[in-house]
Design a protein around this motif. Structure first.
Motif, PDB file in Angstrom:
ATOM      1  N   ASP A 143     -51.955 -19.620  -4.055  1.00 52.85           N
ATOM      2  CA  ASP A 143     -52.532 -18.509  -3.312  1.00 52.85           C
ATOM      3  C   ASP A 143     -53.013 -17.483  -4.333  1.00 52.85           C
ATOM      4  OD1 ASP A 143     -51.713 -19.770  -0.890  1.00 52.85           O
ATOM      5  OD2 ASP A 143     -49.685 -19.023  -1.235  1.00 52.85           O
ATOM      6  N   THR A 194     -49.039 -30.799   1.638  1.00 51.95           N
ATOM      7  CA  THR A 194     -48.908 -29.426   2.136  1.00 51.95           C
ATOM      8  C   THR A 194     -47.439 -29.105   2.394  1.00 51.95           C
ATOM      9  OG1 THR A 194     -51.102 -29.514   3.131  1.00 51.95           O
ATOM     10  CG2 THR A 194     -49.587 -27.834   3.983  1.00 51.95           C
ATOM     11  N   SER A 204     -54.751 -24.047  -9.689  1.00 54.59           N
ATOM     12  CA  SER A 204     -54.970 -25.152  -8.757  1.00 54.59           C
ATOM     13  C   SER A 204     -55.328 -24.642  -7.361  1.00 54.59           C
ATOM     14  CB  SER A 204     -53.705 -26.010  -8.661  1.00 54.59           C
ATOM     15  OG  SER A 204     -52.703 -25.336  -7.913  1.00 54.59           O
ATOM     16  N   ARG A 205     -55.784 -25.566  -6.526  1.00 58.28           N
ATOM     17  CA  ARG A 205     -56.143 -25.191  -5.155  1.00 58.28           C
ATOM     18  C   ARG A 205     -54.923 -24.836  -4.320  1.00 58.28           C
ATOM     19  NH1 ARG A 205     -55.944 -29.286  -1.101  1.00 58.28           N
ATOM     20  NH2 ARG A 205     -55.121 -31.268  -1.850  1.00 58.28           N
ATOM     21  N   TRP A 206     -53.739 -25.202  -4.813  1.00 62.86           N
ATOM     22  CA  TRP A 206     -52.521 -24.912  -4.061  1.00 62.86           C
ATOM     23  C   TRP A 206     -52.028 -23.487  -4.285  1.00 62.86           C
ATOM     24  CZ3 TRP A 206     -51.596 -28.258  -0.434  1.00 62.86           C
ATOM     25  CH2 TRP A 206     -51.968 -29.599  -0.604  1.00 62.86           C
TER      26      TRP A 206
END
Lengths: 405, 144
Positions: free
Chosen positions: A302, A192, A298-300
Protein backbone atom coordinates in the motif's frame (compact mmCIF):
# COMPACT_ATOMS: atom_id res chain seq x y z
CA UNK A 1 27.47 -3.31 20.54
CA UNK A 2 28.46 -2.71 16.99
CA UNK A 3 30.56 0.37 16.49
CA UNK A 4 31.50 0.36 12.81
CA UNK A 5 35.09 0.15 11.78
CA UNK A 6 37.08 3.37 11.37
CA UNK A 7 40.63 3.40 12.63
CA UNK A 8 40.46 6.60 14.50
CA UNK A 9 41.23 5.12 17.83
CA UNK A 10 39.25 6.00 20.87
CA UNK A 11 38.25 9.38 19.63
CA UNK A 12 36.11 10.26 22.57
CA UNK A 13 38.72 9.80 25.27
CA UNK A 14 38.49 13.49 25.98
CA UNK A 15 34.88 13.03 27.02
CA UNK A 16 36.03 11.04 29.99
CA UNK A 17 37.97 13.93 31.43
CA UNK A 18 36.35 14.46 34.78
CA UNK A 19 35.38 17.63 36.51
CA UNK A 20 33.46 19.38 33.75
CA UNK A 21 30.43 21.03 35.26
CA UNK A 22 27.19 20.44 33.37
CA UNK A 23 25.72 23.83 34.18
CA UNK A 24 24.55 25.96 37.05
CA UNK A 25 20.89 25.02 36.52
CA UNK A 26 21.71 21.41 37.14
CA UNK A 27 23.88 22.12 40.15
CA UNK A 28 21.05 24.03 41.74
CA UNK A 29 18.54 21.32 41.11
CA UNK A 30 19.38 18.78 43.82
CA UNK A 31 21.29 18.07 47.00
CA UNK A 32 24.92 17.09 47.28
CA UNK A 33 24.29 13.44 46.47
CA UNK A 34 22.14 14.38 43.51
CA UNK A 35 24.67 16.85 42.19
CA UNK A 36 27.31 14.15 42.10
CA UNK A 37 25.17 12.28 39.58
CA UNK A 38 25.24 15.13 37.11
CA UNK A 39 28.17 17.44 37.61
CA UNK A 40 30.79 15.02 36.43
CA UNK A 41 29.24 14.89 32.96
CA UNK A 42 30.76 17.11 30.30
CA UNK A 43 28.43 19.01 27.93
CA UNK A 44 29.41 16.60 25.14
CA UNK A 45 28.62 13.57 27.29
CA UNK A 46 25.33 15.07 28.32
CA UNK A 47 24.37 15.79 24.71
CA UNK A 48 25.39 12.26 23.69
CA UNK A 49 23.25 10.72 26.44
CA UNK A 50 20.23 12.84 25.58
CA UNK A 51 20.37 11.60 22.01
CA UNK A 52 19.29 8.15 23.28
CA UNK A 53 15.78 9.35 24.00
CA UNK A 54 13.10 10.28 24.67
CA UNK A 55 11.27 6.99 25.08
CA UNK A 56 8.76 5.81 24.00
CA UNK A 57 8.94 7.33 20.53
CA UNK A 58 5.86 8.32 18.53
CA UNK A 59 4.02 5.26 17.14
CA UNK A 60 5.20 4.02 13.76
CA UNK A 61 2.97 2.16 11.32
CA UNK A 62 4.10 -0.89 9.42
CA UNK A 63 5.31 0.42 6.05
CA UNK A 64 3.08 -0.17 3.05
CA UNK A 65 0.39 -1.67 5.28
CA UNK A 66 -2.95 0.14 5.07
CA UNK A 67 -4.42 -1.79 8.01
CA UNK A 68 -1.57 -1.02 10.41
CA UNK A 69 -2.99 0.76 13.43
CA UNK A 70 -6.52 -0.54 12.89
CA UNK A 71 -7.85 -2.40 15.94
CA UNK A 72 -9.61 -5.12 13.91
CA UNK A 73 -6.45 -5.96 11.99
CA UNK A 74 -4.33 -5.86 15.16
CA UNK A 75 -6.74 -8.37 16.77
CA UNK A 76 -6.61 -10.65 13.72
CA UNK A 77 -2.82 -10.40 13.60
CA UNK A 78 -2.52 -11.17 17.29
CA UNK A 79 -4.66 -14.27 16.94
CA UNK A 80 -2.68 -15.43 13.89
CA UNK A 81 0.63 -14.75 15.65
CA UNK A 82 -0.16 -17.40 18.25
CA UNK A 83 -1.91 -19.85 15.93
CA UNK A 84 0.15 -22.96 15.17
CA UNK A 85 -2.31 -23.93 12.46
CA UNK A 86 -0.61 -21.47 10.09
CA UNK A 87 1.87 -24.29 9.74
CA UNK A 88 0.32 -27.32 8.05
CA UNK A 89 1.70 -29.46 10.86
CA UNK A 90 -0.24 -27.37 13.36
CA UNK A 91 2.88 -27.18 15.48
CA UNK A 92 4.72 -23.97 14.58
CA UNK A 93 3.41 -20.46 15.20
CA UNK A 94 5.16 -17.10 14.98
CA UNK A 95 5.16 -17.20 18.79
CA UNK A 96 7.12 -20.48 18.78
CA UNK A 97 10.31 -18.50 18.09
CA UNK A 98 9.11 -15.07 19.21
CA UNK A 99 8.00 -15.93 22.73
CA UNK A 100 6.40 -12.99 24.56
CA UNK A 101 7.92 -13.94 27.91
CA UNK A 102 11.37 -14.13 26.33
CA UNK A 103 11.33 -10.61 24.87
CA UNK A 104 9.73 -12.05 21.72
CA UNK A 105 12.86 -14.11 21.07
CA UNK A 106 13.54 -17.72 22.12
CA UNK A 107 16.96 -17.85 23.87
CA UNK A 108 18.18 -20.42 21.35
CA UNK A 109 21.47 -19.92 19.55
CA UNK A 110 19.77 -21.00 16.34
CA UNK A 111 16.01 -21.04 16.25
CA UNK A 112 14.03 -24.04 15.10
CA UNK A 113 10.82 -24.23 13.13
CA UNK A 114 10.19 -27.48 11.33
CA UNK A 115 14.00 -27.72 11.15
CA UNK A 116 16.88 -25.99 12.90
CA UNK A 117 17.78 -22.71 11.20
CA UNK A 118 21.04 -20.84 10.60
CA UNK A 119 20.28 -17.77 12.72
CA UNK A 120 18.54 -16.95 15.96
CA UNK A 121 15.20 -15.20 16.28
CA UNK A 122 15.64 -11.48 16.89
CA UNK A 123 13.45 -9.82 19.49
CA UNK A 124 10.34 -8.22 18.01
CA UNK A 125 10.20 -5.39 20.52
CA UNK A 126 10.18 -2.04 18.71
CA UNK A 127 10.66 -3.67 15.31
CA UNK A 128 8.27 -1.23 13.60
CA UNK A 129 10.89 1.41 14.37
CA UNK A 130 13.36 -0.38 12.09
CA UNK A 131 13.96 0.39 8.44
CA UNK A 132 14.94 -3.21 7.71
CA UNK A 133 13.72 -6.47 9.22
CA UNK A 134 15.75 -9.56 9.98
CA UNK A 135 19.46 -10.02 10.59
CA UNK A 136 20.14 -9.42 6.89
CA UNK A 137 17.43 -6.80 6.28
CA UNK A 138 15.84 -8.89 3.54
CA UNK A 139 12.44 -7.36 4.30
CA UNK A 140 11.49 -3.69 4.25
CA UNK A 141 8.26 -4.03 6.26
CA UNK A 142 6.88 -6.17 9.05
CA UNK A 143 4.28 -7.73 6.77
CA UNK A 144 6.75 -8.75 4.09
CA UNK A 145 8.99 -10.17 6.82
CA UNK A 146 6.05 -12.22 8.13
CA UNK A 147 5.54 -13.89 4.75
CA UNK A 148 8.98 -15.50 4.65
CA UNK A 149 8.65 -17.82 7.69
CA UNK A 150 5.07 -18.63 6.70
CA UNK A 151 6.30 -20.09 3.41
CA UNK A 152 9.80 -21.30 4.30
CA UNK A 153 9.76 -25.12 4.43
CA UNK A 154 12.30 -25.05 7.27
CA UNK A 155 10.18 -22.71 9.40
CA UNK A 156 6.37 -22.99 9.16
CA UNK A 157 6.22 -24.72 5.79
CA UNK A 158 2.90 -23.19 4.82
CA UNK A 159 1.48 -21.94 1.55
CA UNK A 160 -0.76 -19.15 0.37
CA UNK A 161 -3.56 -21.62 -0.23
CA UNK A 162 -3.17 -23.08 3.26
CA UNK A 163 -3.43 -19.60 4.80
CA UNK A 164 -6.52 -18.79 2.74
CA UNK A 165 -8.18 -22.06 3.73
CA UNK A 166 -7.52 -21.43 7.43
CA UNK A 167 -8.87 -17.88 7.27
CA UNK A 168 -11.99 -19.07 5.47
CA UNK A 169 -12.67 -22.18 7.55
CA UNK A 170 -12.24 -20.87 11.11
CA UNK A 171 -15.29 -18.84 12.12
CA UNK A 172 -13.40 -16.53 14.47
CA UNK A 173 -10.62 -15.86 11.98
CA UNK A 174 -13.13 -15.39 9.15
CA UNK A 175 -15.00 -12.83 11.25
CA UNK A 176 -11.80 -10.94 12.11
CA UNK A 177 -10.72 -11.04 8.46
CA UNK A 178 -14.07 -9.57 7.38
CA UNK A 179 -13.78 -6.81 9.99
CA UNK A 180 -10.21 -6.05 8.94
CA UNK A 181 -10.48 -6.08 5.15
CA UNK A 182 -14.19 -5.70 4.42
CA UNK A 183 -14.45 -8.89 2.36
CA UNK A 184 -14.69 -12.63 2.86
CA UNK A 185 -11.52 -14.70 2.99
CA UNK A 186 -13.35 -17.38 1.02
CA UNK A 187 -13.78 -14.95 -1.88
CA UNK A 188 -10.21 -13.74 -2.34
CA UNK A 189 -7.41 -15.52 -4.14
CA UNK A 190 -4.70 -17.27 -2.17
CA UNK A 191 -2.02 -14.61 -2.74
CA UNK A 192 -4.34 -11.87 -1.49
CA UNK A 193 -5.20 -13.93 1.60
CA UNK A 194 -1.51 -14.55 2.31
CA UNK A 195 -0.61 -10.86 2.02
CA UNK A 196 -3.64 -9.82 4.09
CA UNK A 197 -2.75 -12.31 6.85
CA UNK A 198 0.81 -11.01 6.83
CA UNK A 199 -0.41 -7.41 7.02
CA UNK A 200 -2.57 -8.29 10.02
CA UNK A 201 0.45 -9.89 11.71
CA UNK A 202 2.49 -6.80 10.83
CA UNK A 203 -0.20 -4.58 12.37
CA UNK A 204 0.03 -6.58 15.59
CA UNK A 205 3.82 -6.60 15.72
CA UNK A 206 3.85 -2.83 15.15
CA UNK A 207 2.13 -2.45 18.53
CA UNK A 208 5.04 -4.05 20.40
CA UNK A 209 6.76 -1.05 21.96
CA UNK A 210 8.87 -1.81 25.00
CA UNK A 211 8.36 -0.12 28.34
CA UNK A 212 10.50 2.59 29.86
CA UNK A 213 13.71 1.59 31.54
CA UNK A 214 15.92 2.86 34.37
CA UNK A 215 18.12 4.41 31.69
CA UNK A 216 15.13 6.39 30.36
CA UNK A 217 14.44 7.71 33.86
CA UNK A 218 18.06 8.86 34.15
CA UNK A 219 18.10 10.33 30.67
CA UNK A 220 14.93 12.34 31.28
CA UNK A 221 16.16 13.48 34.70
CA UNK A 222 19.27 14.75 32.93
CA UNK A 223 17.13 16.52 30.32
CA UNK A 224 15.15 18.42 32.94
CA UNK A 225 18.12 19.00 35.27
CA UNK A 226 16.62 16.90 38.07
CA UNK A 227 19.71 15.93 40.04
CA UNK A 228 17.76 14.13 42.74
CA UNK A 229 16.08 11.78 40.26
CA UNK A 230 19.34 11.31 38.35
CA UNK A 231 21.05 10.20 41.55
CA UNK A 232 18.82 7.10 41.65
CA UNK A 233 20.66 5.71 38.62
CA UNK A 234 23.31 3.28 39.87
CA UNK A 235 26.86 4.62 39.88
CA UNK A 236 28.19 1.56 38.03
CA UNK A 237 25.61 2.01 35.26
CA UNK A 238 26.55 5.68 34.98
CA UNK A 239 30.21 4.78 34.59
CA UNK A 240 29.26 2.19 31.98
CA UNK A 241 27.14 4.73 30.13
CA UNK A 242 30.10 7.11 29.97
CA UNK A 243 32.18 4.34 28.48
CA UNK A 244 29.38 3.60 26.01
CA UNK A 245 29.11 7.16 24.67
CA UNK A 246 32.81 7.92 25.20
CA UNK A 247 35.86 5.72 24.85
CA UNK A 248 33.86 2.73 23.70
CA UNK A 249 32.42 4.67 20.77
CA UNK A 250 29.50 2.22 20.95
CA UNK A 251 26.92 4.92 20.24
CA UNK A 252 28.31 5.37 16.74
CA UNK A 253 26.27 2.38 15.56
CA UNK A 254 24.05 1.82 18.59
CA UNK A 255 22.60 5.28 18.10
CA UNK A 256 19.38 7.01 19.00
CA UNK A 257 16.50 6.01 21.23
CA UNK A 258 16.54 2.41 19.97
CA UNK A 259 20.29 2.13 20.40
CA UNK A 260 20.67 1.14 16.75
CA UNK A 261 21.27 3.10 13.57
CA UNK A 262 19.19 0.48 11.75
CA UNK A 263 22.03 -0.48 9.42
CA UNK A 264 24.53 -3.33 9.17
CA UNK A 265 28.09 -3.93 10.24
CA UNK A 266 30.85 -6.52 10.20
CA UNK A 267 32.15 -6.69 13.74
CA UNK A 268 34.57 -9.51 13.23
CA UNK A 269 32.43 -12.45 14.27
CA UNK A 270 32.81 -15.60 12.16
CA UNK A 271 29.92 -16.16 9.79
CA UNK A 272 30.32 -19.79 8.86
CA UNK A 273 27.01 -21.65 8.96
CA UNK A 274 28.91 -24.92 8.95
CA UNK A 275 32.33 -25.88 7.62
CA UNK A 276 32.62 -24.61 4.08
CA UNK A 277 29.31 -22.70 4.08
CA UNK A 278 29.14 -18.98 4.86
CA UNK A 279 26.17 -16.81 5.75
CA UNK A 280 26.37 -13.89 3.29
CA UNK A 281 24.57 -11.60 5.72
CA UNK A 282 23.51 -8.22 4.35
CA UNK A 283 24.75 -9.03 0.83
CA UNK A 284 22.26 -11.88 0.55
CA UNK A 285 19.67 -9.76 2.31
CA UNK A 286 19.80 -7.01 -0.30
CA UNK A 287 19.61 -9.55 -3.12
CA UNK A 288 16.57 -11.19 -1.50
CA UNK A 289 14.97 -7.80 -0.83
CA UNK A 290 15.26 -6.67 -4.43
CA UNK A 291 14.01 -10.02 -5.75
CA UNK A 292 11.07 -10.16 -3.34
CA UNK A 293 7.59 -9.92 -4.88
CA UNK A 294 6.46 -8.41 -1.59
CA UNK A 295 8.84 -5.46 -1.12
CA UNK A 296 7.73 -1.85 -0.83
CA UNK A 297 8.09 -1.40 -4.58
CA UNK A 298 5.76 -4.31 -5.29
CA UNK A 299 2.10 -4.18 -6.26
CA UNK A 300 1.23 -5.64 -2.87
CA UNK A 301 2.55 -2.62 -0.96
CA UNK A 302 0.00 0.00 0.00
CA UNK A 303 1.12 3.61 -0.31
CA UNK A 304 4.53 3.83 1.34
CA UNK A 305 7.77 5.71 1.10
CA UNK A 306 9.94 3.22 -0.76
CA UNK A 307 13.02 5.44 -0.85
CA UNK A 308 15.37 3.11 1.09
CA UNK A 309 14.37 0.10 -1.01
CA UNK A 310 14.70 2.01 -4.26
CA UNK A 311 18.14 3.36 -3.41
CA UNK A 312 19.80 0.64 -1.33
CA UNK A 313 23.23 -0.19 -2.79
CA UNK A 314 24.58 -3.72 -3.07
CA UNK A 315 28.31 -3.58 -2.26
CA UNK A 316 31.01 -6.22 -1.76
CA UNK A 317 31.52 -5.07 1.82
CA UNK A 318 27.97 -6.21 2.63
CA UNK A 319 29.30 -9.79 2.88
CA UNK A 320 29.43 -10.73 6.55
CA UNK A 321 27.53 -7.65 7.68
CA UNK A 322 24.57 -8.21 9.99
CA UNK A 323 21.97 -5.90 11.51
CA UNK A 324 23.08 -3.59 14.29
CA UNK A 325 20.57 -4.80 16.88
CA UNK A 326 18.67 -2.53 19.19
CA UNK A 327 20.04 -2.74 22.73
CA UNK A 328 16.67 -2.25 24.39
CA UNK A 329 15.97 -5.48 26.27
CA UNK A 330 19.49 -6.65 25.41
CA UNK A 331 19.94 -8.37 28.78
CA UNK A 332 16.84 -10.47 28.03
CA UNK A 333 17.85 -11.70 24.59
CA UNK A 334 20.83 -14.04 25.06
CA UNK A 335 22.50 -15.67 23.24
CA UNK A 336 24.00 -12.96 21.04
CA UNK A 337 25.02 -12.27 17.45
CA UNK A 338 23.16 -13.53 14.39
CA UNK A 339 23.78 -17.17 15.23
CA UNK A 340 23.98 -16.99 18.99
CA UNK A 341 27.71 -17.70 19.03
CA UNK A 342 28.23 -15.50 22.11
CA UNK A 343 26.36 -17.08 24.99
CA UNK A 344 26.27 -14.19 27.47
CA UNK A 345 26.30 -10.42 27.50
CA UNK A 346 29.63 -10.67 29.28
CA UNK A 347 30.97 -12.56 26.26
CA UNK A 348 29.80 -9.71 24.03
CA UNK A 349 31.59 -7.08 26.11
CA UNK A 350 34.70 -9.26 26.10
CA UNK A 351 34.42 -9.57 22.30
CA UNK A 352 34.76 -5.82 21.93
CA UNK A 353 37.43 -5.61 24.58
CA UNK A 354 39.66 -8.24 22.96
CA UNK A 355 38.59 -7.69 19.35
CA UNK A 356 40.49 -9.73 16.78
CA UNK A 357 41.26 -7.13 14.11
CA UNK A 358 42.48 -9.83 11.76
CA UNK A 359 38.87 -10.92 11.30
CA UNK A 360 37.74 -7.53 10.00
CA UNK A 361 37.60 -6.95 6.28
CA UNK A 362 40.68 -5.08 5.12
CA UNK A 363 38.69 -2.71 2.91
CA UNK A 364 36.08 -1.97 5.52
CA UNK A 365 35.64 0.90 7.86
CA UNK A 366 38.00 0.95 10.78
CA UNK A 367 36.15 2.19 13.80
CA UNK A 368 36.60 -1.01 15.69
CA UNK A 369 39.70 -1.34 17.80
CA UNK A 370 40.11 -3.53 20.87
CA UNK A 371 38.82 -1.55 23.83
CA UNK A 372 41.12 -3.30 26.33
CA UNK A 373 38.64 -2.83 29.14
CA UNK A 374 39.62 -3.64 32.69
CA UNK A 375 37.49 -6.10 34.64
CA UNK A 376 35.91 -3.17 36.49
CA UNK A 377 35.12 -1.37 33.21
CA UNK A 378 33.55 -4.50 31.77
CA UNK A 379 31.38 -4.78 34.87
CA UNK A 380 30.36 -1.12 34.52
CA UNK A 381 29.42 -1.57 30.87
CA UNK A 382 27.33 -4.61 31.79
CA UNK A 383 25.65 -2.66 34.57
CA UNK A 384 24.69 0.01 32.05
CA UNK A 385 23.41 -2.49 29.46
CA UNK A 386 21.19 -4.10 32.08
CA UNK A 387 19.48 -0.75 32.65
CA UNK A 388 18.16 -0.91 29.07
CA UNK A 389 15.51 -3.43 30.13
CA UNK A 390 12.32 -2.38 31.92
CA UNK A 391 12.23 -3.10 35.60
CA UNK A 392 10.17 -6.20 36.21
CA UNK A 393 11.48 -8.09 33.21
CA UNK A 394 10.43 -8.65 29.65
CA UNK A 395 6.73 -9.30 30.19
CA UNK A 396 4.15 -8.49 27.55
CA UNK A 397 0.79 -7.59 28.99
CA UNK A 398 -1.90 -8.67 26.57
CA UNK A 399 -5.18 -6.81 26.77
CA UNK A 400 -8.22 -9.10 26.64
CA UNK A 401 -9.24 -10.09 23.12
CA UNK A 402 -13.02 -9.92 22.76
CA UNK A 403 -14.75 -12.51 20.61
CA UNK A 404 -15.48 -11.36 17.08
CA UNK A 405 -19.15 -11.09 16.18
CA UNK B 1 35.20 28.38 -1.13
CA UNK B 2 32.13 27.47 0.84
CA UNK B 3 29.29 29.72 1.76
CA UNK B 4 26.36 28.88 3.96
CA UNK B 5 23.10 30.61 4.66
CA UNK B 6 21.11 29.44 7.63
CA UNK B 7 23.69 26.81 8.63
CA UNK B 8 25.77 26.71 11.77
CA UNK B 9 29.42 27.60 11.20
CA UNK B 10 31.09 24.26 10.58
CA UNK B 11 34.36 23.34 8.97
CA UNK B 12 33.91 23.01 5.25
CA UNK B 13 36.33 22.59 2.44
CA UNK B 14 36.22 22.46 -1.30
CA UNK B 15 38.63 20.14 -3.04
CA UNK B 16 40.11 21.13 -6.33
CA UNK B 17 38.36 20.25 -9.56
CA UNK B 18 39.91 17.64 -11.77
CA UNK B 19 40.23 19.97 -14.73
CA UNK B 20 40.63 23.71 -14.90
CA UNK B 21 37.87 25.73 -16.56
CA UNK B 22 39.68 29.08 -16.36
CA UNK B 23 37.55 31.39 -18.55
CA UNK B 24 34.42 30.56 -16.61
CA UNK B 25 35.89 31.62 -13.29
CA UNK B 26 34.71 35.22 -13.54
CA UNK B 27 31.16 34.16 -14.29
CA UNK B 28 31.26 31.78 -11.36
CA UNK B 29 32.46 34.55 -9.06
CA UNK B 30 29.45 36.56 -10.05
CA UNK B 31 27.19 33.57 -9.49
CA UNK B 32 28.58 32.70 -6.06
CA UNK B 33 26.17 33.80 -3.37
CA UNK B 34 23.42 34.38 -5.91
CA UNK B 35 23.38 30.65 -6.57
CA UNK B 36 22.48 29.71 -2.98
CA UNK B 37 20.15 32.66 -2.68
CA UNK B 38 18.16 31.48 -5.67
CA UNK B 39 17.49 28.19 -3.88
CA UNK B 40 16.08 30.05 -0.91
CA UNK B 41 16.06 28.86 2.68
CA UNK B 42 19.07 27.43 4.43
CA UNK B 43 21.31 26.68 1.46
CA UNK B 44 25.06 26.09 1.26
CA UNK B 45 27.29 26.44 -1.75
CA UNK B 46 30.66 25.25 -2.92
CA UNK B 47 32.63 26.77 -5.78
CA UNK B 48 35.70 26.04 -7.78
CA UNK B 49 37.08 25.99 -11.29
CA UNK B 50 34.38 28.25 -12.64
CA UNK B 51 31.38 26.47 -11.18
CA UNK B 52 29.16 26.93 -8.18
CA UNK B 53 26.97 24.22 -6.69
CA UNK B 54 24.37 25.37 -4.18
CA UNK B 55 22.40 22.85 -2.18
CA UNK B 56 19.91 22.63 0.58
CA UNK B 57 18.64 19.60 2.46
CA UNK B 58 15.03 18.62 2.93
CA UNK B 59 14.44 18.15 5.78
CA UNK B 60 16.72 20.72 7.37
CA UNK B 61 18.87 20.41 9.39
CA UNK B 62 20.31 17.30 7.80
CA UNK B 63 19.08 14.36 9.88
CA UNK B 64 20.84 11.10 10.70
CA UNK B 65 19.22 7.78 9.80
CA UNK B 66 16.48 9.25 7.60
CA UNK B 67 16.24 9.64 3.84
CA UNK B 68 17.21 13.10 2.69
CA UNK B 69 16.45 15.06 -0.49
CA UNK B 70 18.92 17.65 -1.75
CA UNK B 71 17.68 20.54 -3.85
CA UNK B 72 20.56 21.74 -6.01
CA UNK B 73 21.48 24.51 -8.37
CA UNK B 74 24.53 24.58 -10.62
CA UNK B 75 25.70 28.05 -11.64
CA UNK B 76 28.52 29.40 -13.80
CA UNK B 77 28.24 26.85 -16.60
CA UNK B 78 25.53 24.55 -17.83
CA UNK B 79 25.80 21.10 -16.32
CA UNK B 80 25.31 18.25 -18.78
CA UNK B 81 25.09 15.83 -15.89
CA UNK B 82 25.34 15.95 -12.11
CA UNK B 83 26.03 13.06 -9.78
CA UNK B 84 25.77 13.28 -6.01
CA UNK B 85 27.33 10.94 -3.49
CA UNK B 86 28.68 11.07 0.07
CA UNK B 87 31.32 9.28 2.08
CA UNK B 88 33.09 9.28 5.44
CA UNK B 89 36.77 9.50 4.48
CA UNK B 90 38.01 8.64 7.96
CA UNK B 91 35.84 5.55 8.04
CA UNK B 92 36.70 4.58 4.47
CA UNK B 93 33.08 3.96 3.55
CA UNK B 94 30.28 5.73 1.81
CA UNK B 95 26.55 5.60 2.22
CA UNK B 96 24.62 2.35 2.03
CA UNK B 97 22.40 4.00 -0.57
CA UNK B 98 22.90 5.21 -4.14
CA UNK B 99 21.21 8.56 -4.83
CA UNK B 100 19.63 9.51 -8.13
CA UNK B 101 19.64 13.02 -9.58
CA UNK B 102 16.88 14.54 -11.66
CA UNK B 103 17.62 17.54 -13.88
CA UNK B 104 14.76 20.03 -13.52
CA UNK B 105 16.18 22.52 -16.05
CA UNK B 106 17.59 26.03 -15.66
CA UNK B 107 20.48 24.69 -13.57
CA UNK B 108 18.17 23.14 -11.00
CA UNK B 109 18.45 19.50 -9.91
CA UNK B 110 17.07 17.32 -7.17
CA UNK B 111 18.93 14.38 -5.58
CA UNK B 112 16.96 11.65 -3.86
CA UNK B 113 17.97 8.63 -1.82
CA UNK B 114 20.71 9.99 0.42
CA UNK B 115 20.83 8.57 3.95
CA UNK B 116 23.55 9.39 6.47
CA UNK B 117 23.60 6.43 8.81
CA UNK B 118 26.34 7.39 11.22
CA UNK B 119 27.36 10.45 13.21
CA UNK B 120 30.66 12.04 12.25
CA UNK B 121 32.34 13.85 9.37
CA UNK B 122 30.74 13.31 5.98
CA UNK B 123 31.92 14.53 2.59
CA UNK B 124 29.29 15.46 0.02
CA UNK B 125 30.57 14.83 -3.50
CA UNK B 126 29.28 16.64 -6.58
CA UNK B 127 30.54 15.38 -9.95
CA UNK B 128 29.58 17.75 -12.73
CA UNK B 129 29.95 17.02 -16.43
CA UNK B 130 30.25 20.27 -18.34
CA UNK B 131 31.54 20.95 -21.84
CA UNK B 132 32.98 17.47 -22.17
CA UNK B 133 34.86 17.71 -18.88
CA UNK B 134 34.20 16.41 -15.41
CA UNK B 135 34.66 18.56 -12.34
CA UNK B 136 34.42 17.45 -8.74
CA UNK B 137 33.41 19.73 -5.90
CA UNK B 138 33.05 18.57 -2.33
CA UNK B 139 31.59 19.93 0.86
CA UNK B 140 32.23 18.60 4.36
CA UNK B 141 29.74 18.28 7.15
CA UNK B 142 29.86 17.22 10.77
CA UNK B 143 26.67 15.36 11.63
CA UNK B 144 25.55 14.65 15.19
Amino acid sequence: MTPGRVRRGCAALALLAAGVVAGPALAAAGGAAGRAALVDLSPDERAAILRHGPWPPPPVADAGNAVSGRPAAIALGRQLFFDGRLSPTGAVACASCHVPGLAFADRRARSAGLQELDRNAPSLWNSAQQRWQGWDGAADSLWSQAIRPLLDPREMGGSAEHVRSLLAADAELACRYRRSFGREASEVDAQTALVDAAKAIGAFVATLVSARTPFDEFRDALARGDARAAARYPAAARRGLRLFVGRGNCALCHAGARFSNGEFADIGVPFFVRPGVVDPGRHGGIEALLASPYNRLSRWADAADATPTRHVALQPRNFGEFKVPSLRHVADTAPYMHDGQLRTLQNVVRHYSDLDEERLHADGERVLVPLRLSAAEQADLLAFLRTLSPQGGAAWRAPPLARCR
Amino acid sequence: MTRAAGWPPIGARVLAGLLALGPAAAAAQAAAGDCAQALGGPAREVAGEGLVVAWRAVPHPLPLDRPVVLELRVCGRPADALRVDADMPAHRHGMNYRPTVENLGNGRHVARGLLFHMAGRWRLIFDIDTGGRRLRLTDELELR
